[in-house]
Motif scaffolding. Sequence first.
Motif, PDB file in Angstrom:
ATOM      1  N   LYS A  74      17.105   1.806 -23.863  1.00  0.00           N
ATOM      2  CA  LYS A  74      17.593   2.404 -22.509  1.00  0.00           C
ATOM      3  C   LYS A  74      18.709   3.499 -23.077  1.00  0.00           C
ATOM      4  O   LYS A  74      18.948   4.473 -22.102  1.00  0.00           O
TER       5      LYS A  74
ATOM      6  N   TYR B 210      18.209 -10.788 -13.008  1.00  0.00           N
ATOM      7  CA  TYR B 210      19.787 -10.385 -13.584  1.00  0.00           C
ATOM      8  C   TYR B 210      20.691 -10.700 -12.662  1.00  0.00           C
ATOM      9  O   TYR B 210      20.392 -10.565 -11.465  1.00  0.00           O
TER      10      TYR B 210
ATOM     11  N   ALA C 182      14.167  -9.095 -10.926  1.00  0.00           N
ATOM     12  CA  ALA C 182      12.932  -8.228 -11.238  1.00  0.00           C
ATOM     13  C   ALA C 182      11.561  -8.751 -11.441  1.00  0.00           C
ATOM     14  O   ALA C 182      10.623  -7.773 -11.074  1.00  0.00           O
TER      15      ALA C 182
ATOM     16  N   SER D  75       8.262   2.489  -8.747  1.00  0.00           N
ATOM     17  CA  SER D  75       9.737   2.321  -9.568  1.00  0.00           C
ATOM     18  C   SER D  75      10.597   1.071  -9.240  1.00  0.00           C
ATOM     19  O   SER D  75      10.899   0.837  -8.000  1.00  0.00           O
ATOM     20  N   GLY D  76      10.908   0.480 -10.407  1.00  0.00           N
ATOM     21  CA  GLY D  76      11.680  -0.872  -9.887  1.00  0.00           C
ATOM     22  C   GLY D  76      11.101  -2.145  -9.555  1.00  0.00           C
ATOM     23  O   GLY D  76      11.910  -2.989  -9.321  1.00  0.00           O
ATOM     24  N   SER D  77       9.495  -2.083  -9.713  1.00  0.00           N
ATOM     25  CA  SER D  77       8.909  -3.027  -9.260  1.00  0.00           C
ATOM     26  C   SER D  77       8.706  -4.051 -10.343  1.00  0.00           C
ATOM     27  O   SER D  77       8.184  -5.268  -9.961  1.00  0.00           O
ATOM     28  N   GLY D  78       9.255  -3.862 -11.705  1.00  0.00           N
ATOM     29  CA  GLY D  78       9.411  -5.052 -12.564  1.00  0.00           C
ATOM     30  C   GLY D  78       8.096  -4.880 -13.914  1.00  0.00           C
ATOM     31  O   GLY D  78       8.274  -5.704 -14.596  1.00  0.00           O
ATOM     32  N   LYS D  79       7.633  -3.729 -13.716  1.00  0.00           N
ATOM     33  CA  LYS D  79       6.572  -3.522 -14.677  1.00  0.00           C
ATOM     34  C   LYS D  79       7.015  -3.414 -16.194  1.00  0.00           C
ATOM     35  O   LYS D  79       6.463  -4.150 -16.820  1.00  0.00           O
ATOM     36  N   SER D  80       8.220  -2.546 -16.337  1.00  0.00           N
ATOM     37  CA  SER D  80       8.582  -2.851 -17.853  1.00  0.00           C
ATOM     38  C   SER D  80       9.116  -3.874 -18.199  1.00  0.00           C
ATOM     39  O   SER D  80       8.899  -4.515 -19.375  1.00  0.00           O
ATOM     40  N   THR D  81       9.823  -4.698 -17.279  1.00  0.00           N
ATOM     41  CA  THR D  81      10.342  -5.929 -17.640  1.00  0.00           C
ATOM     42  C   THR D  81       9.183  -6.970 -18.039  1.00  0.00           C
ATOM     43  O   THR D  81       9.048  -7.682 -18.889  1.00  0.00           O
TER      44      THR D  81
ATOM     45  N   GLU E  53       4.260   3.600 -19.947  1.00  0.00           N
ATOM     46  CA  GLU E  53       4.170   5.150 -19.643  1.00  0.00           C
ATOM     47  C   GLU E  53       3.947   6.066 -20.699  1.00  0.00           C
ATOM     48  O   GLU E  53       4.685   6.999 -20.798  1.00  0.00           O
TER      49      GLU E  53
ATOM     50  N   HIS F  26       2.249   5.112 -13.734  1.00  0.00           N
ATOM     51  CA  HIS F  26       2.443   5.308 -12.365  1.00  0.00           C
ATOM     52  C   HIS F  26       1.275   6.278 -11.859  1.00  0.00           C
ATOM     53  O   HIS F  26       1.107   6.572 -10.855  1.00  0.00           O
TER      54      HIS F  26
END
Lengths: 382, 226
Positions: free
Chosen positions: A379, B16, B25, B45-51, B172, B205
């Motif tokens: 990040k 978190y 998350a 965005s912020g829905s936890g995909k990356s996590t 992404e 996305h």
Amino acid sequence: MTTIGFIARNALRNKRRFILSVSSVAMSLFLLVTLQVALRELTNPINDEGSTLRIIVRNKVSLAQPLPARQLATIERIPGVAAVTPFSYFGGLYKGDEKFTSFAQFAVDPVRANELLSDAKVPAEQMKAWVADRTSAVVGKMTAERYKLKIGDRMQFTGQIYPCDLEFKIAGIYEGTADDRNVFFHHKYLDESLGNPGTVGTWWVKAASAEEATLITDRINKAFANTSAEVRAETERAFQLGFVSMWANIKILIGGISVVVVFALLLVTVSTMSMAIRERFRELAVLKALGFRRRELFAFILAESFGLATLGAVFGAGGAWCLYRVLDMQTLSSGMFVMFEVTPQMMALAFSIAAVLGLLSAAAPMIGVARTSVVQGLKTLD
Amino acid sequence: MSVPNIVTIRELSKEYRQGEINVTALNNVSLDIAQGEFLTLMGPSGSGKSTLLHIIAGIDRPTRGVCRVQDIDLTKLDESGLADWRNQNVGFVFQTFNLIPVLTAFENVELPLLLTRLNAKRRREQVNTALELVGLAERQKHLPRQLSGGQEQRVAIARALVTDPKLIVADEPTGNLDSNSAQEVLGILQMLSRQIGKTVIMVTHDPKAAAFGSRSIHLEKGELTN
Ligand SMILES: Nc1ncnc2c1ncn2[C@@H]1O[C@H](COP(=O)(O)OP(=O)(O)OP(=O)(O)O)[C@@H](O)[C@H]1O
Ligand SMILES: [Mg+2]
């Protein structure tokens, strides 16, 4: 590509910064080594085995105060005294030198001094010629070479302590003492030039054994106690150390400068290194993601900072070593420095400092890498 | 169900703690991913995909629940065990490519192989194969800055492939690309799953990008919808 190649590529990614950091380490270590060399030169009395046997007897009041020549008979009779000669520092300006003559001239009794100059090697016939000719002198090899003098040449001196000028014919050239620079000539010649004042500068005494030396200095001191010319006898070594103590403050000063140099060096290197790594935090996180473990990343960082510091030491300390081997510092410093030698200990010191530097400057980046998870690292913005 | 699962996720949560507040998350996510699937993860965005992707790839740890990949419970591995596991089993593709700028395309692809015992010749062969797969065999000597964004991303895919992992994760991967380059990259990812049986998990996305996948799932506030 090898791992080493990868490390080198990383270290060299900002070439200007790399060159600047290596040069700052190099220059600081060069300065440090130079200071150490100068310090050693100024504070190390030239020592040889004879110096524990030889005793200098001078006027108790001061070195500048002469001693009566008649003391000779008394000193000779003192038990443990193997030899004694008058020994007067002439301190003349050699013709050709402008302000300052870097070698000493001593008036001695050639026959008596022979015993005291036991480590000086002079061919027998040259010795004979010196003893025979009242106006002749023997010259140390270093001085002879420096001024391109050979046997039979003449040397002229302007008196600076004594009110007379002297000219000698070179009868011999000696070598083998710890400081082959001095000129020795007949005390009689000095006496005559001064109108036979019946005085000497100091007495130079040889003790029968090193163990007895302090005992003998006591005896000499006692022998002239309560006379018109009280003396102070001390071994040559103690005498030289007395001179050295004058340099004590300079030693502290140079030591202080050295510490400041090293500290400044530390700050510069640590900040450069952490900057270089911080810029790469994201890449290090990528490497972690690819499977590089913490210890491998530590190794990369350590190798880079060690490499940088060591390279600096190679150029700085190594450069000093090479330079002072090639340069004739004796000529350049008008004789103030003789050897100007970089010792292995100084090299070891410089490289140890470089090693510590490498370690310390790697520490902060390593802690940063250890603390940052892959996700956090990814990040961070470039 | 003839195709075995490669990823098994059960009641997975990630929270978190931010001062007083707990941010959730991921909330009780259960999911199976079959070998050879091209799964796309979508959601706001912020829905936890990356996590979720990070946990599957072994660079993040869940607060609760199970994440098994090929019968290995990732939560049981320590840091260095996870690192080894990632090196052998996962290839990463990032939105911002993340190539090492001072290394050539070839060297960037070779990087993960430095951790293996392969000799220089075998490494060279594998790097060449990977670069050929993404159609960049001629660009080996180029530095990242001498490549277009699409080419950089293809080099990154080659780097993800070079250790021959079962799993390729991409967060992404077309987010920074124009539509032509995006098409190329998506085509390659699709080819990897269809032709050489890699399991590809991609966060996106873009519904058009998701169309390249074999299955799409949606996350909303840390929970799977559909
Ligand atoms: N280190 C962190 N500390 C606190 N909260 C975090 C942290 N990392 C992520 N979150 C929160 O977790 C949630 C999920 O984040 P995540 O990055 O997985 O979202 P995302 O679906 O990938 O979003 P985007 O599409 O914007 O990339 C977000 O609400 C985010 O704020
Ligand atoms: Mg995301």
